[in-house]
Design a protein around this motif. Structure first.
Motif: not given
Length: 134
Positions: A26-40, A44-47, A51-55
């Motif tokens: 899920e995290v990898l898919a979110a990063l691929q959809r974004a097309g740009t680097p994302l901070t944790p 978290q906001a896209t999922l 999920l907690t920030y630490s997770t």
């Protein structure tokens, strides 16, 4: 007696828990959809879900160690991006499996023998440099 009747909060969370691999996906898919680097925090906001920030940071760290992501500093955090697309990640996994085997010829032979005829033909064309008919 009343305390025993109430369901523990942990039982509810267990029902909503996802396997580690599913979270990574899920995290990898979110990063691929974004097309740009994302901070944790941005990941978290896209999922969906809670999920907690630490997770999220833990999952990103695991993917970084697995050489699936790259990270660059952004302010006080890091921004994460996938190293390649889904096809590239599948190819990387195949390479890692092959690199870890002393009997490469046997592994490749069994792999090729197990291909569907159309996939075997595609592989043959790719290896010989013959262009595929379109």
């Amino acid at each position: 007696m009343e305390a025993a009747a109430a369901a523990p909060a942990v039982a509810v969370r267990r029902d909503r828990r996802r396997a580690s691999g599913a979270l990574e996906g899920e995290v990898l898919a979110a990063l691929q959809r974004a097309g740009t680097p994302l901070t944790p925090r941005e990941v978290q906001a896209t999922l969906p879900g809670e999920l907690t920030y630490s997770t999220v940071v833990t999952i990103l760290s695991r993917l970084l160690v697995k050489d699936v992501l790259t990270r660059t500093p952004r302010g006080r955090a890091y921004a994460y991006a996938p190293l390649t697309d889904e096809a590239g990640l599948a190819a990387r996994r195949m390479h890692k499996v092959l690199e870890g085997r002393p009997d490469r010829e046997v592994v490749l032979t069994r792999f090729a023998d197990g291909l569907a005829p159309e996939d075997a033909e595609l592989l043959r064309q790719l290896l010989t440099g013959i262009p595929r008919p379109r």
